[in-house]
Design a protein around this motif. Structure first.
Motif, PDB file in Angstrom:
ATOM      1  N   ALA A 108     -44.148  24.683 -21.928  1.00 31.79           N
ATOM      2  CA  ALA A 108     -45.457  25.267 -21.639  1.00 31.79           C
ATOM      3  C   ALA A 108     -45.543  25.741 -20.192  1.00 31.79           C
ATOM      4  O   ALA A 108     -45.073  25.060 -19.278  1.00 31.79           O
ATOM      5  CB  ALA A 108     -46.554  24.256 -21.920  1.00 31.79           C
ATOM      6  N   SER A 109     -46.159  26.894 -20.003  1.00 37.57           N
ATOM      7  CA  SER A 109     -46.350  27.412 -18.649  1.00 37.57           C
ATOM      8  C   SER A 109     -47.718  27.052 -18.095  1.00 37.57           C
ATOM      9  O   SER A 109     -47.942  27.114 -16.883  1.00 37.57           O
ATOM     10  CB  SER A 109     -46.176  28.935 -18.639  1.00 37.57           C
ATOM     11  OG  SER A 109     -47.116  29.552 -19.507  1.00 37.57           O
ATOM     12  N   LYS A 110     -48.652  26.678 -18.968  1.00 40.95           N
ATOM     13  CA  LYS A 110     -49.982  26.250 -18.522  1.00 40.95           C
ATOM     14  C   LYS A 110     -50.447  25.094 -19.392  1.00 40.95           C
ATOM     15  O   LYS A 110     -50.465  25.205 -20.621  1.00 40.95           O
ATOM     16  CB  LYS A 110     -50.982  27.402 -18.596  1.00 40.95           C
ATOM     17  CG  LYS A 110     -52.315  27.082 -17.904  1.00 40.95           C
ATOM     18  CD  LYS A 110     -53.165  28.321 -17.762  1.00 40.95           C
ATOM     19  CE  LYS A 110     -54.396  28.064 -16.881  1.00 40.95           C
ATOM     20  NZ  LYS A 110     -54.033  27.763 -15.472  1.00 40.95           N
ATOM     21  N   ILE A 111     -50.799  23.981 -18.756  1.00 39.09           N
ATOM     22  CA  ILE A 111     -51.229  22.775 -19.468  1.00 39.09           C
ATOM     23  C   ILE A 111     -52.518  22.304 -18.804  1.00 39.09           C
ATOM     24  O   ILE A 111     -52.530  21.991 -17.606  1.00 39.09           O
ATOM     25  CB  ILE A 111     -50.166  21.663 -19.389  1.00 39.09           C
ATOM     26  CG1 ILE A 111     -48.790  22.190 -19.832  1.00 39.09           C
ATOM     27  CG2 ILE A 111     -50.568  20.470 -20.240  1.00 39.09           C
ATOM     28  CD1 ILE A 111     -47.645  21.247 -19.516  1.00 39.09           C
ATOM     29  N   VAL A 112     -53.603  22.261 -19.570  1.00 40.07           N
ATOM     30  CA  VAL A 112     -54.911  21.935 -18.998  1.00 40.07           C
ATOM     31  C   VAL A 112     -55.530  20.764 -19.748  1.00 40.07           C
ATOM     32  O   VAL A 112     -55.639  20.799 -20.981  1.00 40.07           O
ATOM     33  CB  VAL A 112     -55.864  23.149 -19.051  1.00 40.07           C
ATOM     34  CG1 VAL A 112     -57.203  22.804 -18.405  1.00 40.07           C
ATOM     35  CG2 VAL A 112     -55.239  24.365 -18.381  1.00 40.07           C
ATOM     36  N   HIS A 113     -55.935  19.746 -19.012  1.00 44.53           N
ATOM     37  CA  HIS A 113     -56.665  18.624 -19.606  1.00 44.53           C
ATOM     38  C   HIS A 113     -58.130  19.035 -19.681  1.00 44.53           C
ATOM     39  O   HIS A 113     -58.811  19.132 -18.660  1.00 44.53           O
ATOM     40  CB  HIS A 113     -56.489  17.369 -18.757  1.00 44.53           C
ATOM     41  CG  HIS A 113     -57.166  16.164 -19.333  1.00 44.53           C
ATOM     42  ND1 HIS A 113     -57.825  15.246 -18.550  1.00 44.53           N
ATOM     43  CD2 HIS A 113     -57.295  15.731 -20.623  1.00 44.53           C
ATOM     44  CE1 HIS A 113     -58.325  14.286 -19.320  1.00 44.53           C
ATOM     45  NE2 HIS A 113     -58.016  14.560 -20.573  1.00 44.53           N
ATOM     46  N   VAL A 114     -58.637  19.294 -20.891  1.00 43.16           N
ATOM     47  CA  VAL A 114     -59.964  19.886 -21.035  1.00 43.16           C
ATOM     48  C   VAL A 114     -61.071  18.873 -21.329  1.00 43.16           C
ATOM     49  O   VAL A 114     -62.243  19.237 -21.354  1.00 43.16           O
ATOM     50  CB  VAL A 114     -59.967  20.987 -22.133  1.00 43.16           C
ATOM     51  CG1 VAL A 114     -59.101  22.151 -21.709  1.00 43.16           C
ATOM     52  CG2 VAL A 114     -59.514  20.436 -23.488  1.00 43.16           C
ATOM     53  N   GLY A 115     -60.722  17.603 -21.566  1.00 39.77           N
ATOM     54  CA  GLY A 115     -61.756  16.615 -21.842  1.00 39.77           C
ATOM     55  C   GLY A 115     -61.251  15.455 -22.676  1.00 39.77           C
ATOM     56  O   GLY A 115     -60.041  15.237 -22.795  1.00 39.77           O
ATOM     57  N   PRO A 116     -62.165  14.696 -23.287  1.00 37.82           N
ATOM     58  CA  PRO A 116     -61.784  13.532 -24.097  1.00 37.82           C
ATOM     59  C   PRO A 116     -61.160  13.950 -25.422  1.00 37.82           C
ATOM     60  O   PRO A 116     -61.056  15.137 -25.736  1.00 37.82           O
ATOM     61  CB  PRO A 116     -63.112  12.805 -24.310  1.00 37.82           C
ATOM     62  CG  PRO A 116     -64.134  13.892 -24.241  1.00 37.82           C
ATOM     63  CD  PRO A 116     -63.629  14.866 -23.207  1.00 37.82           C
ATOM     64  N   VAL A 117     -60.751  12.961 -26.211  1.00 35.77           N
ATOM     65  CA  VAL A 117     -60.146  13.244 -27.518  1.00 35.77           C
ATOM     66  C   VAL A 117     -61.061  14.165 -28.339  1.00 35.77           C
ATOM     67  O   VAL A 117     -62.267  13.944 -28.410  1.00 35.77           O
ATOM     68  CB  VAL A 117     -59.889  11.933 -28.298  1.00 35.77           C
ATOM     69  CG1 VAL A 117     -59.514  12.232 -29.744  1.00 35.77           C
ATOM     70  CG2 VAL A 117     -58.780  11.129 -27.629  1.00 35.77           C
ATOM     71  N   GLY A 118     -60.456  15.190 -28.913  1.00 36.68           N
ATOM     72  CA  GLY A 118     -61.197  16.183 -29.680  1.00 36.68           C
ATOM     73  C   GLY A 118     -61.469  17.456 -28.915  1.00 36.68           C
ATOM     74  O   GLY A 118     -61.683  18.510 -29.508  1.00 36.68           O
ATOM     75  N   ALA A 119     -61.440  17.373 -27.589  1.00 41.22           N
ATOM     76  CA  ALA A 119     -61.765  18.547 -26.770  1.00 41.22           C
ATOM     77  C   ALA A 119     -60.708  19.632 -26.890  1.00 41.22           C
ATOM     78  O   ALA A 119     -61.022  20.828 -26.860  1.00 41.22           O
ATOM     79  CB  ALA A 119     -61.934  18.133 -25.307  1.00 41.22           C
ATOM     80  N   GLY A 120     -59.439  19.242 -27.027  1.00 38.36           N
ATOM     81  CA  GLY A 120     -58.381  20.232 -27.186  1.00 38.36           C
ATOM     82  C   GLY A 120     -58.573  21.041 -28.451  1.00 38.36           C
ATOM     83  O   GLY A 120     -58.471  22.275 -28.453  1.00 38.36           O
ATOM     84  N   HIS A 121     -58.881  20.366 -29.558  1.00 39.25           N
ATOM     85  CA  HIS A 121     -59.143  21.044 -30.823  1.00 39.25           C
ATOM     86  C   HIS A 121     -60.353  21.967 -30.710  1.00 39.25           C
ATOM     87  O   HIS A 121     -60.356  23.073 -31.255  1.00 39.25           O
ATOM     88  CB  HIS A 121     -59.402  20.023 -31.932  1.00 39.25           C
ATOM     89  CG  HIS A 121     -58.183  19.291 -32.391  1.00 39.25           C
ATOM     90  ND1 HIS A 121     -56.927  19.860 -32.422  1.00 39.25           N
ATOM     91  CD2 HIS A 121     -58.024  18.023 -32.866  1.00 39.25           C
ATOM     92  CE1 HIS A 121     -56.056  18.976 -32.888  1.00 39.25           C
ATOM     93  NE2 HIS A 121     -56.691  17.858 -33.163  1.00 39.25           N
ATOM     94  N   ALA A 122     -61.392  21.512 -30.023  1.00 38.63           N
ATOM     95  CA  ALA A 122     -62.615  22.306 -29.890  1.00 38.63           C
ATOM     96  C   ALA A 122     -62.355  23.594 -29.097  1.00 38.63           C
ATOM     97  O   ALA A 122     -62.792  24.675 -29.506  1.00 38.63           O
ATOM     98  CB  ALA A 122     -63.704  21.480 -29.221  1.00 38.63           C
ATOM     99  N   VAL A 123     -61.650  23.472 -27.988  1.00 40.46           N
ATOM    100  CA  VAL A 123     -61.359  24.660 -27.166  1.00 40.46           C
ATOM    101  C   VAL A 123     -60.489  25.637 -27.943  1.00 40.46           C
ATOM    102  O   VAL A 123     -60.711  26.859 -27.910  1.00 40.46           O
ATOM    103  CB  VAL A 123     -60.693  24.256 -25.836  1.00 40.46           C
ATOM    104  CG1 VAL A 123     -60.225  25.494 -25.071  1.00 40.46           C
ATOM    105  CG2 VAL A 123     -61.664  23.458 -24.973  1.00 40.46           C
TER     106      VAL A 123
END
Length: 295
Positions: free
Chosen positions: A154-169
């Motif tokens: 991966a060239s970009k890895i972002v922690h977007v929030g708690p569990v479930g936030a990755g799926h939502a984004v």
């Protein structure tokens, strides 16, 4: 990661999972499992991974999954629960549902297994070239543990929030893809109907404020070329729009446009006759309704 490289496992060698697991296998000891065992064997020959029976993936310190839906992930977790060990980190690259991901994470937590929903963007090409984008939901300490490993592909890895936030984004991101694809298709059939050459219209749009990833990277290569290569199925985009609708419902926010686009793609899935065609085939549906071909 410390001085010792972790032992990894990868479950799900589909269009995205196959190259991702390949990048991992070139750097780490990597166990692989796929429903079709021959595919796992082929992966081993290509990348040096080790095909195993399903329970053996629980030997890994980090377990990666890339499956069609969150339901398959939850079922897999149920099957592996007797074998999983405390301290294991489960990194899920499935484009899934936030609510079910939280349920899976809670079940795994009881066994001492941490969970990250780590959705991917960038398509098959990004996975193959090792430049995927990853949007991650979960605890910061689990993200910190997984990030150096995910950096292999991966060239970009972002922690977007708690569990479930990755799926939502990811769901909202793909809803925006759908909006752009449908809107550009509508606009292009209108222009062609008016006698404008599609190639020239696209050239202008891509140098103007209406440009998007769809206009710059998809429309010319797939629609104008008439090739429609199947790299992301229409049915999967429709699935992501359904997840986006659930995200909106949970948030309780107004979203008339995104809700309408979901309906458009459900109609397209039925009208096109197959959910397996490439998502850009919605342009062909609008062509049929308009009586013109985008050329």
């Amino acid at each position: 990661m410390g001085e010792r490289a972790p032992k990894l496992a990868f479950v799900g060698l589909g269009a995205m999972g196959y190259p991702l697991a390949g990048h991992l296998a070139r750097r780490f000891e990597t166990l692989v499992w796929n429903r079709t065992f021959a595919k796992a064997q082929a992966h081993a020959e290509a990348f040096g991974s080790r095909p195993v029976e399903l329970p053996e993936v629980a030997q890994a310190e980090m377990l990666f999954t890339c499956l069609p839906t969150s339901h398959e992930v939850h079922e897999l977790a149920l099957r592996l629960l007797p074998y999983l060990r405390p301290g294991t980190l489960w990194v899920d690259h499935t484009s899934g549902e936030p609510e079910l991901a939280r349920k899976t994470a809670a079940m795994l937590e009881e066994k001492g297994v941490a969970y990250l929903d780590a959705c991917l963007s960038g398509g098959v090409a990004g996975a193959v070239e090792g430049r995927a984008t990853v949007m991650v939901g979960g605890r910061p300490e689990d993200f910190a543990r997984a990030q150096p490993v995910m950096a292999v592909y991966a060239s970009k890895i972002v922690h977007v929030g708690p569990v479930g936030a990755g799926h939502a984004v990811k769901a909202i991101n793909n809803a925006l893809l759908a909006v752009n694809l449908w809107a550009l298709s509508e606009g292009m059939v209108a222009l062609v109907k008016q006698g404008v050459e599609a190639r020239l219209a696209l050239e202008v749009i891509n140098a103007s404020s209406g440009r998007s990833n769809v206009s710059e990277n998809l429309f010319g290569q797939r629609v104008l070329s008439r090739e429609f290569p199947n790299t992301f199925a229409l049915g999967l985009l429709a699935k992501d729009l359904g997840i986006a609708s659930k995200v909106i419902e949970a948030a309780g926010t107004p979203a008339p446009l995104l809700r309408q686009v979901r309906e458009f793609f459900e109609v397209a899935k039925r009208e096109v006759g197959s959910s397996e065609v490439d998502h850009t085939a919605v342009a062909q549906l609008l062509e049929r309704w308009s009586g013109v071909e985008i050329r």
